[in-house]
Scaffold this active site. Sequence first.
Site, short mmCIF file in Angstrom:
data_model
loop_
_atom_site.label_atom_id
_atom_site.label_comp_id
_atom_site.label_asym_id
_atom_site.label_seq_id
_atom_site.Cartn_x
_atom_site.Cartn_y
_atom_site.Cartn_z
N ASP A 95 -6.11 2.61 -13.70
CA ASP A 95 -6.92 2.04 -12.61
C ASP A 95 -7.87 0.97 -13.13
O ASP A 95 -8.23 0.94 -14.31
CB ASP A 95 -7.75 3.15 -11.94
N GLU A 96 -8.27 0.10 -12.22
CA GLU A 96 -9.36 -0.86 -12.44
C GLU A 96 -9.27 -1.56 -13.79
O GLU A 96 -10.29 -1.73 -14.47
CB GLU A 96 -10.71 -0.14 -12.34
#
Length: 517
Positions: free
Chosen positions: A331-332
């Site tokens: 993620d991210e």
Amino acid sequence: MNQFNYFFLACMSILVFLPSNSYGQSKGNILDNVAFIPKPQKVNSSDGFHMLNDKPSVALLQPQEEALMPIFRIMGTHWKTISKNRISIQSSDTELQGDIRISIEESKYDKAESYKLEIEEDFISITAGDAAGVFRGWQTLYQIMLLQKANGETNYKIPTGTIEDSPQYKYRGAMLDVARHFFSVDEVKRYIDQIALYKINFLHLHLTDDQGWRIEITSWPNLTKIGGSKEVGGGDGSFFTQLDYKELVRYAADRFITIVPEIDMPGHTNAALASYPELNCEGKAPELYTGMEVGFSSLCVDKDVTYKFLEDVIREISEMTPGPYFHIGGDESDATQPEDYIVFVDKVLEIVKKNNKIPIGWDDYSTASIEKNSIAQHWSKKENAIAAKKKGAKILMSPASRAYLDMKYDEKTKLGLKWAGLIEVDHAYDWNPDKFIDGISDDDILGVEAPLWSETVTNSDEVEYMAFPRILGYAEIGWTEAKQRNWDEYKKRLAKHAPIFNLLEINFYKSSKVKWK
Ligand code: TNX
């Protein structure tokens, strides 16, 4: 017939169900009125009560002893909450006799964890297709006792009837972030005990992040020595040794909960980058990070040592993890170029495969070449879930706006964040994974998971305040068919669990949406 008395045993105090005036005079639907969470699929009440023996015997057939023995240990532990007396075990090679009769009948059940609980005036039986089903059936029976005990009912009466039950989703999970703040083995065990009460069957441990590396990797010792030394806010951090981790895996497995380890990458890796300069593209280690920002770190995608490192980490953890899944985060990764991200994830997926694990990633990773049997955990972008489905992956539903346990309940909640919105207890409960994203339905969904990120949460008291009572709602969304769920009815059952929280000393948020008992 052999008769064993085991030392762990506990006791009996028991059960009346609820006072007769709670239900009127009609005994006919009393089992039906038990405030079970999660709600069983089918409850048939009959007239009458089983008066529980104050030293009940639990009976099994001998060939099943090995499969069922671990369950008896936990039954004994649970019994201690109910009574000071002991339960005993009877194992017979011919016929089941005893107060609580337990058997596995594989051919009768096609879905894992399904069970039938029959409460007769003379005995109680739990039949299931697998040991997990027996355990879920026991949890249902134990919940009757807990509700009675917590409400001060001591008439030792269990309403008769039959419950036939099976889970809606195979995966009903909770996630604990032990990276932003560390939680000890005992704290994690406490959470495992609490979520097991509600038939949750997976615990995802977010083991690494920018602020801390929390799992010993023997071939890369600085990860924990340096990378595990701090936590959010700058306080001292800590980590699980491999023995600690194995102990958690075992403890969870005894409660039919599977641990899912997550090593977040290529972003969320500042703790690793600070531990080994060679993992950085410039060869220079950054400072340890104790703030709450995200999206600034990345492993060096072009370096061979990065993959040597990941081979070691994924191998060591996979070897200690009997469960089928390995979570690679993903993620991210804002500090990784999108093209690099895809190359990186594809390489890591190969490593996961080599270790015979099924990959899970946050939905962001659906841009890479994820394969048919992989799992995408939906938290933010609906289009990522759709892309994952097109590639044949299954979706694990954790939409932040509904399922994030670190979101505040309301503006007054001191702990938690609110970037995905406020999540009151009704908002947490009142959604259907099957209808949440256009184009994603039950056939595509592996299950539901409630993540608890720990930027603002530092100890068991705070974990419990954020998780309880919302986690009961996620447990029910995971277990009970959507057509059997509605908030107005659920909130009345939920109210009756406050005495259980009090009995077990579970801290919880007393939402004004519920008329607590
Ligand atoms: C987003 S959800 C994150 C985490 C944070 C969380 C805080 C996800 C996959 N990433 O890194 O801890 O928000 O709510």
